[in-house]
Scaffold this motif. Structure first.
Motif, mmCIF file in Angstrom:
data_model
loop_
_atom_site.group_PDB
_atom_site.id
_atom_site.type_symbol
_atom_site.label_atom_id
_atom_site.label_comp_id
_atom_site.label_asym_id
_atom_site.label_seq_id
_atom_site.Cartn_x
_atom_site.Cartn_y
_atom_site.Cartn_z
ATOM 1 N N ALA A 158 0.819 -1.212 0.000
ATOM 2 C CA ALA A 158 0.000 0.000 0.000
ATOM 3 C C ALA A 158 0.854 1.264 0.000
ATOM 4 C CB ALA A 158 -0.934 0.000 1.203
ATOM 5 N N LEU A 159 1.947 1.265 0.747
ATOM 6 C CA LEU A 159 2.721 2.487 0.966
ATOM 7 C C LEU A 159 3.857 2.708 -0.024
ATOM 8 C CD1 LEU A 159 3.025 2.339 4.865
ATOM 9 C CD2 LEU A 159 1.777 4.062 3.541
ATOM 10 N N TYR A 160 4.411 1.666 -0.567
ATOM 11 C CA TYR A 160 5.629 1.796 -1.368
ATOM 12 C C TYR A 160 5.536 2.863 -2.465
ATOM 13 C CZ TYR A 160 9.200 0.811 -4.836
ATOM 14 O OH TYR A 160 10.204 0.952 -5.754
ATOM 15 N N PRO A 161 4.500 2.872 -3.314
ATOM 16 C CA PRO A 161 4.489 3.857 -4.410
ATOM 17 C C PRO A 161 4.539 5.301 -3.925
ATOM 18 C CG PRO A 161 2.868 2.137 -4.817
ATOM 19 C CD PRO A 161 3.334 1.970 -3.399
ATOM 20 N N LEU A 162 3.881 5.586 -2.812
ATOM 21 C CA LEU A 162 3.844 6.953 -2.296
ATOM 22 C C LEU A 162 5.210 7.411 -1.827
ATOM 23 C CD1 LEU A 162 0.518 6.677 -0.264
ATOM 24 C CD2 LEU A 162 0.831 7.780 -2.497
ATOM 25 N N PHE A 163 5.943 6.534 -1.151
ATOM 26 C CA PHE A 163 7.260 6.904 -0.647
ATOM 27 C C PHE A 163 8.315 6.842 -1.747
ATOM 28 C CE2 PHE A 163 5.174 6.379 3.376
ATOM 29 C CZ PHE A 163 5.836 7.272 4.204
ATOM 30 N N ALA A 164 8.179 5.876 -2.659
ATOM 31 C CA ALA A 164 9.145 5.785 -3.761
ATOM 32 C C ALA A 164 9.092 7.030 -4.637
ATOM 33 C CB ALA A 164 8.866 4.536 -4.587
ATOM 34 N N ALA A 165 7.899 7.605 -4.812
ATOM 35 C CA ALA A 165 7.732 8.810 -5.633
ATOM 36 C C ALA A 165 7.888 10.090 -4.832
ATOM 37 C CB ALA A 165 6.354 8.787 -6.305
ATOM 38 N N GLY A 166 8.098 9.999 -3.518
ATOM 39 C CA GLY A 166 8.285 11.186 -2.681
ATOM 40 C C GLY A 166 7.059 12.062 -2.590
ATOM 41 N N LEU A 167 5.867 11.448 -2.543
ATOM 42 C CA LEU A 167 4.626 12.225 -2.588
ATOM 43 C C LEU A 167 4.051 12.568 -1.220
ATOM 44 C CD1 LEU A 167 2.714 10.363 -5.467
ATOM 45 C CD2 LEU A 167 4.181 12.390 -5.613
ATOM 46 N N VAL A 168 4.521 11.920 -0.153
ATOM 47 C CA VAL A 168 3.865 12.075 1.141
ATOM 48 C C VAL A 168 4.847 12.458 2.231
ATOM 49 C CG1 VAL A 168 1.965 10.500 0.607
ATOM 50 C CG2 VAL A 168 4.084 9.589 1.592
ATOM 51 N N GLU A 169 4.287 13.064 3.275
ATOM 52 C CA GLU A 169 5.056 13.335 4.482
ATOM 53 C C GLU A 169 5.364 12.006 5.183
ATOM 54 O OE1 GLU A 169 6.123 16.249 5.112
ATOM 55 O OE2 GLU A 169 4.887 17.434 3.726
ATOM 56 N N PRO A 170 6.403 11.959 6.003
ATOM 57 C CA PRO A 170 6.779 10.684 6.634
ATOM 58 C C PRO A 170 5.734 10.121 7.587
ATOM 59 C CG PRO A 170 8.595 12.250 6.714
ATOM 60 C CD PRO A 170 7.393 13.013 6.258
ATOM 61 N N ARG A 171 4.822 10.971 8.098
ATOM 62 C CA ARG A 171 3.859 10.513 9.105
ATOM 63 C C ARG A 171 2.798 9.621 8.462
ATOM 64 N NH1 ARG A 171 -0.610 13.774 11.624
ATOM 65 N NH2 ARG A 171 0.073 15.337 10.112
ATOM 66 N N GLY A 205 2.651 -1.252 19.515
ATOM 67 C CA GLY A 205 3.731 -2.198 19.793
ATOM 68 C C GLY A 205 3.674 -3.496 19.023
ATOM 69 N N HIS A 206 2.950 -3.535 17.899
ATOM 70 C CA HIS A 206 2.887 -4.766 17.110
ATOM 71 C C HIS A 206 4.240 -5.019 16.437
ATOM 72 C CE1 HIS A 206 1.567 -7.799 14.251
ATOM 73 N NE2 HIS A 206 0.416 -7.853 14.891
ATOM 74 N N ARG A 207 4.630 -6.284 16.354
ATOM 75 C CA ARG A 207 5.950 -6.627 15.800
ATOM 76 C C ARG A 207 6.086 -6.323 14.320
ATOM 77 N NH1 ARG A 207 6.398 -13.043 16.742
ATOM 78 N NH2 ARG A 207 6.230 -12.247 18.871
ATOM 79 N N HIS A 208 4.955 -6.157 13.615
ATOM 80 C CA HIS A 208 5.052 -5.798 12.200
ATOM 81 C C HIS A 208 5.406 -4.322 11.990
ATOM 82 C CE1 HIS A 208 4.141 -9.594 10.545
ATOM 83 N NE2 HIS A 208 2.844 -9.591 10.739
ATOM 84 N N ALA A 209 5.229 -3.480 13.008
ATOM 85 C CA ALA A 209 5.512 -2.049 12.848
ATOM 86 C C ALA A 209 6.976 -1.783 12.500
ATOM 87 C CB ALA A 209 5.085 -1.275 14.093
ATOM 88 N N PRO A 210 7.938 -2.293 13.271
ATOM 89 C CA PRO A 210 9.334 -2.042 12.880
ATOM 90 C C PRO A 210 9.707 -2.702 11.559
ATOM 91 C CG PRO A 210 9.230 -3.582 14.727
ATOM 92 C CD PRO A 210 7.859 -3.019 14.557
ATOM 93 N N GLU A 211 9.057 -3.804 11.245
ATOM 94 C CA GLU A 211 9.313 -4.462 9.958
ATOM 95 C C GLU A 211 8.898 -3.568 8.791
ATOM 96 O OE1 GLU A 211 7.807 -8.426 7.486
ATOM 97 O OE2 GLU A 211 7.390 -8.273 9.634
ATOM 98 N N ILE A 212 7.728 -2.935 8.904
ATOM 99 C CA ILE A 212 7.245 -2.041 7.841
ATOM 100 C C ILE A 212 8.149 -0.815 7.733
ATOM 101 C CG2 ILE A 212 5.323 -0.591 7.102
ATOM 102 C CD1 ILE A 212 3.532 -2.622 8.746
ATOM 103 N N ARG A 213 8.481 -0.216 8.864
ATOM 104 C CA ARG A 213 9.381 0.949 8.852
ATOM 105 C C ARG A 213 10.704 0.595 8.180
ATOM 106 N NH1 ARG A 213 7.268 2.052 14.199
ATOM 107 N NH2 ARG A 213 8.948 0.807 15.098
ATOM 108 N N GLN A 214 11.258 -0.529 8.563
ATOM 109 C CA GLN A 214 12.543 -0.962 8.014
ATOM 110 C C GLN A 214 12.444 -1.188 6.509
ATOM 111 O OE1 GLN A 214 14.846 -4.355 9.953
ATOM 112 N NE2 GLN A 214 14.080 -5.381 8.119
ATOM 113 N N ALA A 215 11.388 -1.885 6.059
ATOM 114 C CA ALA A 215 11.256 -2.220 4.637
ATOM 115 C C ALA A 215 11.064 -0.971 3.787
ATOM 116 C CB ALA A 215 10.098 -3.188 4.432
ATOM 117 N N ILE A 216 10.170 -0.084 4.189
ATOM 118 C CA ILE A 216 9.936 1.137 3.419
ATOM 119 C C ILE A 216 11.205 1.980 3.374
ATOM 120 C CG2 ILE A 216 8.650 3.296 3.311
ATOM 121 C CD1 ILE A 216 7.027 0.891 2.420
ATOM 122 N N GLY A 217 11.909 2.069 4.497
ATOM 123 C CA GLY A 217 13.163 2.814 4.519
ATOM 124 C C GLY A 217 14.196 2.211 3.591
#
Length: 344
Positions: A158-171, A205-217
């Motif tokens: 869901a998030l990758y295209p938005l961040f890859a294109a630099g379209l959204v704020e980090p929040r 505190g879900h364990r998928h949260a750091p995984e998503i942050r890490q992957a998108i970064g």
């Protein structure tokens, strides 16, 4: 490999939901042969007696075996409970040319986050082990590869295209809902409480949260400030994730549409869905039973909502793993995988 050779496959933790789904796919795969099925609890018993859904499978009579009986295979799919693989990885790697891990033991790169979210894995944790999402990563050459979690996969798509294109704020705020099979056999919730009910599973505190942050970064160069909350759905299969973001001043609906079209133009198993009707947006009914993830996004008034739907046992688990095997061994990416879900 010659044209007629088959990949010799082991499924470790074969009696669980993901393990059973892997066996179902691999038994029908024209280039794979499941030759070793492990289960510490059911060692010695035929697969079809242990997993009722596979009693009509061509490998239903194959007996489950103890993990220490593993002999030489081309690839081992690990569906072992958290904390088990780190204790046996050296032994498994000695017998398997490639280990594809579907568990969470090695998904996180930061040792402190591993200790917090996967304490059972921390003692045997090691790096580097690549985190592999087929749509965003080059084909790995390493002998051990870790695959993403189901809710993390939906959020990343869901998030990758938005961040890859630099379209959204980090929040970012992600609301992810999952079916009961996501909890595995160990889920303790009574069906009477799950059926007809939607409830919060873990708000912080879900364990998928750091995984998503890490992957998108890692995939886009921008690490999001992420709020991730998980909810339980009264269904067996499926993950539905909604991601709420804030557009940068120079971005709008046309840029969002172009970003998704570009990101997934060549992605066989990620489809961009959308249109005037709500029925055109991603939904579980169109992906469950397939290895396809659907994504869609709508931008208005400086805000963007992106949604993704996938089958947690397939694109979020066993199907993604078979897709990875296909790519690593140079097979057709879609070999043995359904692109269309069951309808209705």
């Amino acid at each position: 490999m010659s044209e007629n050779d088959k990949v010799k496959v082991a499924v470790l933790g074969a009696s669980g939901f993901i393990g059973a789904e892997l066996i179902r796919l691999l038994a029908a795969h024209p280039k794979a042969e499941p030759v070793f099925l492990s289960s510490q609890q059911y060692a010695g018993r035929p697969l079809g007696q242990v997993v009722s859904g596979l009693r009509n499978s061509p490998v239903a009579g194959r007996r489950m075996r103890s993990l220490d009986e593993l002999t030489k295979v081309d690839v081992a799919f690990s569906c072992l409970p958290g904390g088990v693989l780190p204790k046996v990885l050296d032994d498994v790697s000695a017998e398997a040319d490639l280990v594809l891990n579907l568990g969470g033991d090695y998904r996180l790169h930061d040792a402190a986050e591993v200790a917090e979210h996967y304490p059972e894995s921390a003692a045997g944790w090691r790096q580097p082990i690549p985190y592999y999402v087929p749509e965003f990563c080059p084909r790995p050459a390493e002998p051990v590869v870790n695959l993403p979690g189901c809710m993390a996969s939906a959020a990343i798509y869901a998030l990758y295209p938005l961040f890859a294109a630099g379209l959204v704020e980090p929040r970012v705020v992600v609301d992810a809902k999952t079916g009961s099979s996501g909890g595995g056999h160990g889920g303790a919730e009574h069906p009477a409480l799950r059926d007809g009910n939607v409830r919060a599973h873990k708000l912080h505190g879900h364990r998928h949260a750091p995984e998503i942050r890490q992957a998108i970064g890692e995939f886009t160069g921008t690490t999001p400030d992420l709020q991730f909350s998980a909810f339980s759905l009264p269904v067996v299969r499926g993950v539905y994730a909604a991601a709420y973001t804030w557009l940068r001043p120079d971005a709008g609906a046309p840029e969002v549409r172009r970003a998704y079209a570009k990101a997934y133009a060549d992605a066989r198993f990620v489809r961009v869905a959308g249109g005037r009707s709500p029925m055109a947006l991603p939904m579980l009914k169109t992906v469950n039973g397939s290895n396809t993830a659907e994504v869609g996004a709508s931008a208005e008034g400086g805000r963007c909502v992106a949604v993704a739907a996938l089958d947690n046992l397939l694109k979020g688990g066993a199907g993604q793993a078979v897709q990875a095997m296909n790519l690593i061994f140079g097979f057709d990416e879609g070999l043995g995988l359904a692109e269309v879900g069951a309808w209705p």
